[in-house]
Enzyme design. Structure first.
Site, PDB file in Angstrom:
ATOM      1  N   ASN A  37       0.877  -1.172   0.000  1.00  0.00           N
ATOM      2  CA  ASN A  37       0.000   0.000   0.000  1.00  0.00           C
ATOM      3  C   ASN A  37       0.914   1.221   0.000  1.00  0.00           C
ATOM      4  O   ASN A  37       1.538   1.519   1.014  1.00  0.00           O
ATOM      5  CB  ASN A  37      -0.890  -0.030   1.251  1.00  0.00           C
ATOM      6  N   TRP A  38       0.999   1.863  -1.147  1.00  0.00           N
ATOM      7  CA  TRP A  38       1.948   2.982  -1.263  1.00  0.00           C
ATOM      8  C   TRP A  38       1.480   4.234  -0.511  1.00  0.00           C
ATOM      9  O   TRP A  38       2.243   5.159  -0.321  1.00  0.00           O
ATOM     10  CB  TRP A  38       2.156   3.335  -2.745  1.00  0.00           C
ATOM     11  N   LYS A  39       0.195   4.276  -0.157  1.00  0.00           N
ATOM     12  CA  LYS A  39      -0.376   5.464   0.506  1.00  0.00           C
ATOM     13  C   LYS A  39      -0.116   6.701  -0.354  1.00  0.00           C
ATOM     14  O   LYS A  39      -0.130   6.603  -1.574  1.00  0.00           O
ATOM     15  CB  LYS A  39       0.159   5.589   1.935  1.00  0.00           C
ATOM     16  N   HIS A  71      -9.379   1.188   4.824  1.00  0.00           N
ATOM     17  CA  HIS A  71      -8.112   1.373   5.536  1.00  0.00           C
ATOM     18  C   HIS A  71      -8.340   2.297   6.736  1.00  0.00           C
ATOM     19  O   HIS A  71      -9.138   3.231   6.653  1.00  0.00           O
ATOM     20  CB  HIS A  71      -7.047   1.970   4.602  1.00  0.00           C
ATOM     21  N   GLU A 125      -6.751   4.670   7.849  1.00  0.00           N
ATOM     22  CA  GLU A 125      -6.530   6.104   7.576  1.00  0.00           C
ATOM     23  C   GLU A 125      -7.758   6.722   6.898  1.00  0.00           C
ATOM     24  O   GLU A 125      -8.045   7.898   7.098  1.00  0.00           O
ATOM     25  CB  GLU A 125      -5.251   6.268   6.741  1.00  0.00           C
ATOM     26  N   GLU A 138      -5.205  -4.976  10.421  1.00  0.00           N
ATOM     27  CA  GLU A 138      -4.152  -3.986  10.667  1.00  0.00           C
ATOM     28  C   GLU A 138      -4.436  -3.278  11.988  1.00  0.00           C
ATOM     29  O   GLU A 138      -5.239  -2.341  12.028  1.00  0.00           O
ATOM     30  CB  GLU A 138      -4.135  -2.946   9.541  1.00  0.00           C
ATOM     31  N   GLY A 167       2.851   2.105  10.889  1.00  0.00           N
ATOM     32  CA  GLY A 167       3.831   3.184  10.760  1.00  0.00           C
ATOM     33  C   GLY A 167       4.508   3.554  12.069  1.00  0.00           C
ATOM     34  O   GLY A 167       5.171   4.587  12.165  1.00  0.00           O
ATOM     35  N   SER A 182       3.721  -2.305  10.380  1.00  0.00           N
ATOM     36  CA  SER A 182       5.166  -2.405  10.584  1.00  0.00           C
ATOM     37  C   SER A 182       5.734  -3.785  10.231  1.00  0.00           C
ATOM     38  O   SER A 182       6.636  -4.296  10.894  1.00  0.00           O
ATOM     39  CB  SER A 182       5.537  -2.010  12.021  1.00  0.00           C
ATOM     40  N   GLY A 230       3.014  -1.191   4.243  1.00  0.00           N
ATOM     41  CA  GLY A 230       3.076   0.247   3.977  1.00  0.00           C
ATOM     42  C   GLY A 230       4.505   0.671   3.659  1.00  0.00           C
ATOM     43  O   GLY A 230       4.997   0.505   2.547  1.00  0.00           O
ATOM     44  N   GLY A 231       5.190   1.197   4.665  1.00  0.00           N
ATOM     45  CA  GLY A 231       6.535   1.760   4.481  1.00  0.00           C
ATOM     46  C   GLY A 231       7.488   0.862   3.711  1.00  0.00           C
ATOM     47  O   GLY A 231       8.200   1.323   2.802  1.00  0.00           O
TER      48      GLY A 231
HETATM   49  P1  13P Z   1       3.234   0.200   7.708  1.00  0.00           P
HETATM   50  O1  13P Z   1       3.706  -1.084   7.091  1.00  0.00           O
HETATM   51  O2  13P Z   1       3.964   1.411   7.223  1.00  0.00           O
HETATM   52  O3  13P Z   1       3.110   0.096   9.191  1.00  0.00           O
HETATM   53  O4  13P Z   1       1.717   0.409   7.159  1.00  0.00           O
HETATM   54  C1  13P Z   1       0.832  -0.634   7.195  1.00  0.00           C
HETATM   55  C2  13P Z   1      -0.379  -0.246   6.449  1.00  0.00           C
HETATM   56  O5  13P Z   1      -1.132   0.628   6.856  1.00  0.00           O
HETATM   57  C3  13P Z   1      -0.659  -0.923   5.172  1.00  0.00           C
HETATM   58  O6  13P Z   1      -1.936  -0.661   4.708  1.00  0.00           O
END
Ligand code: 13P
Length: 249
Positions: A9-11, A94, A96, A166, A172, A212, A233-234
């Site tokens: 997920n590149w966000k 998600h 967010e 999640e 993050g 994470s 994510g990251g």
């Molecule tokens: P991180 O891997 O950066 O913690 O993010 C997870 C995430 O929200 C994937 O959708």
């Protein structure tokens, strides 16, 4: 049997040129994965990245879609528009989106339906916030998220859904749920699915862990019986890290 999946997920990261460069690096590096690999990118990347990855081992998805079909919704992107780029998946719900855009059960129920109606497979996210984990009500929270937005689906529709657990406190933050903590809730999610759609459906549903996840902890997480991969994510923003996670399978 269910698929193992590593999804990125590149966000809100990478401009078009950077995104195309990362997709192209992944196309070269992901040759014979032992799991399905998906990258979910911002809308603006989808058409270019889907074209670039056509015929490769990397599938493409969006990070969201509108609950509406079309019309006067400035700034929104519909599921049919997403599908027209060649994307096959769509993250929905998600944390967010739930948190910053006030997306609730009902809106997410509609978004899941729109995705399915337009041939997209939803990657539906659930998870508790820190305070809910501290109160020990994570199962109740996740149960409501799943029941309220997914259990209206027909079995045929539900069979297209990927679930991602999640925990919000792990996103993050560098804090990861321990493999045991994650396994406990993944098994609980699978039991909810079995209760509603039967054991076979539950056994066939992929449930991903997100929060994470990185090359150094992926193997331990993915070794658990009910953890079928990760939503990353990251670590999805660097080809080597993302490949390190894929190679945990
Ligand atoms: P991180 O891997 O950066 O913690 O993010 C997870 C995430 O929200 C994937 O959708």
């Amino acid at each position: 049997m269910r698929k193992n999946i590593v999804a990125g997920n590149w966000k809100m990261n990478k401009n078009l040129q950077e995104g195309v460069a990362l997709a192209s690096e992944l196309k070269d590096k992901v040759q014979n994965p032992n799991c399905d690999v998906i990258i979910c990118t911002p809308f603006i990347h989808l058409a270019s990245v889907a074209e670039l990855l056509k015929g490769s081992k990397v599938y493409v998805g969006a990070e969201d879609c509108s609950e509406h079909d079309s019309g006067a919704f400035t700034g929104e992107v519909s599921a049919s528009m997403v599908r027209s780029t060649g994307a096959e998946y769509c993250i929905i719900g998600h944390s967010e989106r739930r948190q910053y855009h006030k997306e609730g059960y009902e809106m997410l129920r509609t978004k899941v339906l729109k995705a399915l109606e337009n041939g997209l497979k939803p990657i539906f996210c659930v998870g508790e916030v820190k305070e809910e984990r501290e109160q020990g009500i994570q199962n109740k929270v996740v149960e409501a998220q799943i029941k309220e937005s997914l259990f209206n689906l027909t079995p045929e529709q539900f069979s297209q859904v990927v679930v991602a657990y999640e925990p919000v406190w792990a996103i993050g933050t560098g804090l990861t749920a321990t493999p045991d903590q994650a396994e406990e809730i993944h098994a609980f999610i699978r039991s909810l699915i079995a209760g509603k759609y039967g054991k076979e459906m539950a056994e066939n549903t992929s449930i991903l862990y997100g929060g994470s996840c990185k090359p150094s902890n992926a193997k331990e997480l993915f070794a658990k019986a009910d953890i079928d991969g990760g939503l990353i994510g990251g670590a999805a923003l660097k080809a080597d890290d993302f490949c390190g996670i894929i190679n945990a399978f």
